[in-house]
Design an enzyme around this catalytic site. Sequence first.
Site, PDB file in Angstrom:
ATOM      1  N   LYS A  14       3.070 -18.804  -0.984  1.00 30.77           N
ATOM      2  CA  LYS A  14       2.704 -19.926  -1.861  1.00 30.77           C
ATOM      3  C   LYS A  14       3.702 -20.078  -3.015  1.00 30.77           C
ATOM      4  O   LYS A  14       4.109 -21.191  -3.332  1.00 30.77           O
ATOM      5  CB  LYS A  14       1.288 -19.733  -2.438  1.00 30.77           C
ATOM      6  CG  LYS A  14       0.199 -19.599  -1.381  1.00 30.77           C
ATOM      7  CD  LYS A  14      -1.185 -19.585  -2.008  1.00 30.77           C
ATOM      8  CE  LYS A  14      -1.464 -18.366  -2.883  1.00 30.77           C
ATOM      9  NZ  LYS A  14      -1.557 -17.087  -2.136  1.00 30.77           N
ATOM     10  N   ARG A  89      -9.825 -19.898  -6.259  1.00 31.29           N
ATOM     11  CA  ARG A  89      -9.925 -18.696  -5.434  1.00 31.29           C
ATOM     12  C   ARG A  89     -11.368 -18.340  -5.105  1.00 31.29           C
ATOM     13  O   ARG A  89     -11.613 -17.362  -4.405  1.00 31.29           O
ATOM     14  CB  ARG A  89      -9.312 -17.534  -6.205  1.00 31.29           C
ATOM     15  CG  ARG A  89      -8.060 -16.948  -5.575  1.00 31.29           C
ATOM     16  CD  ARG A  89      -7.602 -15.836  -6.494  1.00 31.29           C
ATOM     17  NE  ARG A  89      -6.618 -14.979  -5.926  1.00 31.29           N
ATOM     18  CZ  ARG A  89      -5.310 -15.117  -6.070  1.00 31.29           C
ATOM     19  NH1 ARG A  89      -4.812 -16.130  -6.715  1.00 31.29           N
ATOM     20  NH2 ARG A  89      -4.505 -14.221  -5.554  1.00 31.29           N
ATOM     21  N   ARG A 128       8.009  -7.229  -1.481  1.00 30.21           N
ATOM     22  CA  ARG A 128       8.026  -7.883  -2.792  1.00 30.21           C
ATOM     23  C   ARG A 128       7.930  -6.849  -3.921  1.00 30.21           C
ATOM     24  O   ARG A 128       8.530  -7.027  -4.978  1.00 30.21           O
ATOM     25  CB  ARG A 128       6.862  -8.883  -2.866  1.00 30.21           C
ATOM     26  CG  ARG A 128       6.837  -9.713  -4.129  1.00 30.21           C
ATOM     27  CD  ARG A 128       5.869 -10.883  -4.037  1.00 30.21           C
ATOM     28  NE  ARG A 128       4.478 -10.460  -3.979  1.00 30.21           N
ATOM     29  CZ  ARG A 128       3.445 -11.301  -3.867  1.00 30.21           C
ATOM     30  NH1 ARG A 128       3.653 -12.582  -3.765  1.00 30.21           N
ATOM     31  NH2 ARG A 128       2.218 -10.845  -3.834  1.00 30.21           N
ATOM     32  N   ARG A 134       5.688  -6.055  -9.811  1.00 28.16           N
ATOM     33  CA  ARG A 134       4.247  -6.272  -9.906  1.00 28.16           C
ATOM     34  C   ARG A 134       3.492  -5.015  -9.515  1.00 28.16           C
ATOM     35  O   ARG A 134       3.597  -4.528  -8.388  1.00 28.16           O
ATOM     36  CB  ARG A 134       3.828  -7.449  -9.007  1.00 28.16           C
ATOM     37  CG  ARG A 134       4.048  -8.769  -9.698  1.00 28.16           C
ATOM     38  CD  ARG A 134       3.666  -9.922  -8.839  1.00 28.16           C
ATOM     39  NE  ARG A 134       2.333  -9.815  -8.259  1.00 28.16           N
ATOM     40  CZ  ARG A 134       1.736 -10.809  -7.615  1.00 28.16           C
ATOM     41  NH1 ARG A 134       2.349 -11.950  -7.478  1.00 28.16           N
ATOM     42  NH2 ARG A 134       0.539 -10.636  -7.112  1.00 28.16           N
ATOM     43  N   ARG A 146      -6.896  -6.877  -1.965  1.00 32.06           N
ATOM     44  CA  ARG A 146      -6.638  -8.301  -2.210  1.00 32.06           C
ATOM     45  C   ARG A 146      -6.875  -9.128  -0.958  1.00 32.06           C
ATOM     46  O   ARG A 146      -7.393 -10.245  -1.026  1.00 32.06           O
ATOM     47  CB  ARG A 146      -5.213  -8.491  -2.730  1.00 32.06           C
ATOM     48  CG  ARG A 146      -5.135  -8.148  -4.209  1.00 32.06           C
ATOM     49  CD  ARG A 146      -3.750  -7.795  -4.632  1.00 32.06           C
ATOM     50  NE  ARG A 146      -2.875  -8.919  -4.603  1.00 32.06           N
ATOM     51  CZ  ARG A 146      -1.549  -8.816  -4.494  1.00 32.06           C
ATOM     52  NH1 ARG A 146      -0.976  -7.645  -4.361  1.00 32.06           N
ATOM     53  NH2 ARG A 146      -0.816  -9.893  -4.508  1.00 32.06           N
TER      54      ARG A 146
HETATM   55  P1  ADP Z   1      -1.099 -13.323  -4.823  1.00 31.12           P
HETATM   56  O1  ADP Z   1      -1.035 -14.711  -4.299  1.00 31.12           O
HETATM   57  O2  ADP Z   1      -0.003 -12.461  -4.298  1.00 31.12           O
HETATM   58  O3  ADP Z   1      -2.449 -12.693  -4.671  1.00 31.12           O
HETATM   59  P2  ADP Z   1      -1.342 -14.162  -7.622  1.00 31.12           P
HETATM   60  O4  ADP Z   1      -0.210 -14.135  -8.566  1.00 31.12           O
HETATM   61  O5  ADP Z   1      -1.878 -15.499  -7.211  1.00 31.12           O
HETATM   62  O6  ADP Z   1      -0.823 -13.344  -6.382  1.00 31.12           O
HETATM   63  O7  ADP Z   1      -2.588 -13.319  -8.190  1.00 31.12           O
HETATM   64  C1  ADP Z   1      -2.438 -11.991  -8.660  1.00 31.12           C
HETATM   65  C2  ADP Z   1      -3.781 -11.499  -9.206  1.00 31.12           C
HETATM   66  O8  ADP Z   1      -4.156 -12.311 -10.338  1.00 31.12           O
HETATM   67  C3  ADP Z   1      -4.972 -11.606  -8.250  1.00 31.12           C
HETATM   68  O9  ADP Z   1      -5.080 -10.483  -7.401  1.00 31.12           O
HETATM   69  C4  ADP Z   1      -6.142 -11.709  -9.253  1.00 31.12           C
HETATM   70  O10 ADP Z   1      -6.473 -10.449  -9.801  1.00 31.12           O
HETATM   71  C5  ADP Z   1      -5.560 -12.538 -10.383  1.00 31.12           C
HETATM   72  N1  ADP Z   1      -5.806 -13.995 -10.172  1.00 31.12           N
HETATM   73  C6  ADP Z   1      -4.873 -14.960  -9.963  1.00 31.12           C
HETATM   74  N2  ADP Z   1      -5.434 -16.164  -9.805  1.00 31.12           N
HETATM   75  C7  ADP Z   1      -6.782 -15.970  -9.904  1.00 31.12           C
HETATM   76  C8  ADP Z   1      -7.913 -16.820  -9.796  1.00 31.12           C
HETATM   77  N3  ADP Z   1      -7.789 -18.140  -9.548  1.00 31.12           N
HETATM   78  N4  ADP Z   1      -9.159 -16.262  -9.946  1.00 31.12           N
HETATM   79  C9  ADP Z   1      -9.300 -14.959 -10.187  1.00 31.12           C
HETATM   80  N5  ADP Z   1      -8.279 -14.097 -10.277  1.00 31.12           N
HETATM   81  C10 ADP Z   1      -7.014 -14.589 -10.138  1.00 31.12           C
END
Ligand code: ADP
Length: 191
Positions: A14, A89, A128, A134, A146
């Site tokens: 994404k 999410r 990554r 990260r 996750r």
């Molecule tokens: P990825 O797509 O690799 O999971 P993100 O950068 O989108 O990475 O998200 C990293 C972390 O940030 C998630 O595992 C969660 O803990 C938190 N997070 C991100 N977006 C949300 C969301 N919309 N709701 C709840 N937690 C979120």
Amino acid sequence: MFNLILFGPPGSGKGTQSEKLIAKYGFKHLSTGDLLRSEISNQTKLGMEAKSFMDKGQLVPDAVVIGMVDAAISANKGVNGFLFDGFPRTKAQAIALDNLLDSHATAINVVLALDVPEEELIARMINRAKTSGRTDDADESVQKKRISVYKNETLAVAEHYSAFDKVVTLNGLGEIDTIFTSICAEIDARA
Ligand code: ADP
């Protein structure tokens, strides 16, 4: 306005595709993961609270992320569209987003879902972790968590938008540019 959700499991590409879409279409990128990481690097109270969830692979509470998105939408009036990445999410976040957009007299046009097999997701996250710094990518149990959170809580977002016939699933395996071309075709068919 054209508002798009780029949907898919962690590691589905994404972020990579978002960068290319922003360059091509000038969307405002709204990545809740990026917003949260910026709160962490600024050592805000919100950031410190969010970090403990993120490092375990858990979701940050809905009220926190919805509040962040609300502020970001209000701060970007006049853009030609939003690209939502990593948000919504949960089903509650999807309903909140629909209401927020409605209050700005706009809506989600399409949800583009990137389909990538689980083995490939894990391989990409391991890769990554070597460069992203990260902390949530480095640990295998966090990666698995996750993916299970995605299945248990986030897939409901696709169901929510499917009911409105807004979801298109695209193959997320293969060359970055080939995937990008297929995403652009879906946008161009609707814009
Ligand atoms: P990825 O797509 O690799 O999971 P993100 O950068 O989108 O990475 O998200 C990293 C972390 O940030 C998630 O595992 C969660 O803990 C938190 N997070 C991100 N977006 C949300 C969301 N919309 N709701 C709840 N937690 C979120």
